[in-house]
Design a protein around this motif. Structure first.
Motif, PDB file in Angstrom:
ATOM      1  N   GLU A 117       4.332   2.530  -4.255  1.00 44.08           N
ATOM      2  CA  GLU A 117       4.118   1.170  -3.746  1.00 44.08           C
ATOM      3  C   GLU A 117       2.635   0.816  -3.729  1.00 44.08           C
ATOM      4  N   ALA A 171       1.394   0.306  -7.286  1.00 46.76           N
ATOM      5  CA  ALA A 171       1.890  -0.973  -7.809  1.00 46.76           C
ATOM      6  C   ALA A 171       1.124  -2.143  -7.219  1.00 46.76           C
ATOM      7  N   SER A 209      10.993   8.309  -8.377  1.00 38.29           N
ATOM      8  CA  SER A 209       9.963   8.305  -7.346  1.00 38.29           C
ATOM      9  C   SER A 209       9.274   9.657  -7.234  1.00 38.29           C
ATOM     10  N   ASP A 230       7.605   4.839 -13.478  1.00 37.83           N
ATOM     11  CA  ASP A 230       7.865   3.437 -13.171  1.00 37.83           C
ATOM     12  C   ASP A 230       9.301   3.056 -13.511  1.00 37.83           C
ATOM     13  N   THR A 282      10.062  -2.136  -7.668  1.00 38.60           N
ATOM     14  CA  THR A 282       9.046  -2.071  -8.727  1.00 38.60           C
ATOM     15  C   THR A 282       9.193  -3.168  -9.777  1.00 38.60           C
ATOM     16  N   GLN A 286       6.277  -5.620 -10.914  1.00 38.76           N
ATOM     17  CA  GLN A 286       5.042  -5.155 -11.529  1.00 38.76           C
ATOM     18  C   GLN A 286       4.834  -5.857 -12.875  1.00 38.76           C
TER      19      GLN A 286
END
Length: 302
Positions: free
Chosen positions: A79, A82, A138, A143, A281, A284
């Protein structure tokens, strides 16, 4: 800021080493020396009062405490990364896009999409890990990943990249000339199968078929076992046996006559290749750029 008061001290080294499985590989990723990574991890362990890694001469593995720390910190670190990349890429997508993909997706997705991505968005760096095993995105700081639809976890956002897959039993013309053509799944008992072993579980894949609307599986005999799809296809092309594969993975070999399909009326169809990632995500810019470009490049195939 002192070691005790800095909550992030040692965490980048810990996360990189956990993802890479090696202090040397983690150092290369962070752009520092292996000794610096080792010292940072050692300092973090001293601060926490518990070892985080089991060290051997070739590899490092996580202790129970290390695995627990990774499970809590990896999503938060993703996080933070990102957020920083989003702030830095207001005008143009940038940053490192890390993807895990099965070998099947290399010629079908990676080879056509990544060159186009680099031309369109030169500030996006790309790292691709080719592996057929199921991956925790994770924990490994990826990603996104690409997998066959039925293996994508339900809580992930999934974007279709290919048409549905019709599974195929294939062999070379030379093999069929020498051993004959199976007419039904039960005929596989008299043939040589090239078997696939799942990288995660270690189980041998049972060949799946359909008859009269019902599904069933067969465990065919075979003296060749492999956990790599490309090598499996190569052995089938060389006439070493029958192989059970996704039709999109052997399209070129089928069109060239290097492989021939058998048992077509018994083979099922399943969802194709999907890009998948956690919902948090998807905003992004680097990932959105990849998705948009992949849709453009792969549109004729999809």
């Amino acid at each position: 800021m002192s070691l005790r008061s800095d909550p992030f001290f040692g965490l980048p080294a810990f996360l990189a080493a956990a993802a890479a499985g090696s202090f040397t590989a983690a150092a290369a990723r962070l752009g520092v020396s292996p000794a610096a990574v080792s010292q940072a991890v050692k300092s973090l362990e001293e601060k926490l009062g518990t070892p985080l890694f089991i060290r051997t001469t070739r590899r490092v593995g996580l202790t129970e405490a290390g695995a627990a720390l990774l499970a809590r910190t990896a999503p938060a670190a993703a996080e933070i990364i990102a957020a920083v990349e989003d702030a830095a890429s207001v005008h143009e997508p940038s940053g490192l896009l890390r993807l895990t993909v099965p070998r099947m997706a290399v010629p079908l997705v990676m080879e056509p999409v990544v060159p186009a991505l680099r031309r369109e968005y030169p500030r996006i760096a790309v790292e691709v890990a080719v592996e057929d095993a199921t991956v925790d995105l994770s924990a490994r700081s990826f990603d996104a990943g690409i997998r066959i639809g039925e293996y994508v976890e339900r809580d992930m956002v999934a974007v279709r990249l290919s048409r549905d897959i019709t599974w195929a039993v294939v062999a070379s013309p030379a093999y069929l000339a020498a051993r004959g053509r199976p007419e039904a799944p039960q005929d596989l008992a008299g043939h040589e199968a090239i078997r696939y072993r799942f990288p995660n579980s270690g189980a041998l894949y049972r060949w799946e078929f359909e008859r009269d609307g019902r599904s069933f599986s067969v465990d065919p005999p075979g003296s060749l076992i492999v956990n790599d799809g490309a090598l499996l296809v190569s052995w089938a092309r060389a006439g070493l046996g029958l192989a059970y594969v996704a039709d999109i993975a052997v399209d070129a070999e089928l069109r060239a006559g290097q492989l021939v399909r058998v048992l077509e009326q018994f083979l099922p169809t399943t969802p194709g290749l999907f890009l998948y990632f956690p919902q948090r995500t998807q905003a992004q810019p680097k990932l959105r750029a990849f998705i948009d470009l992949a849709r453009q490049v792969l549109r004729p195939v999809r």
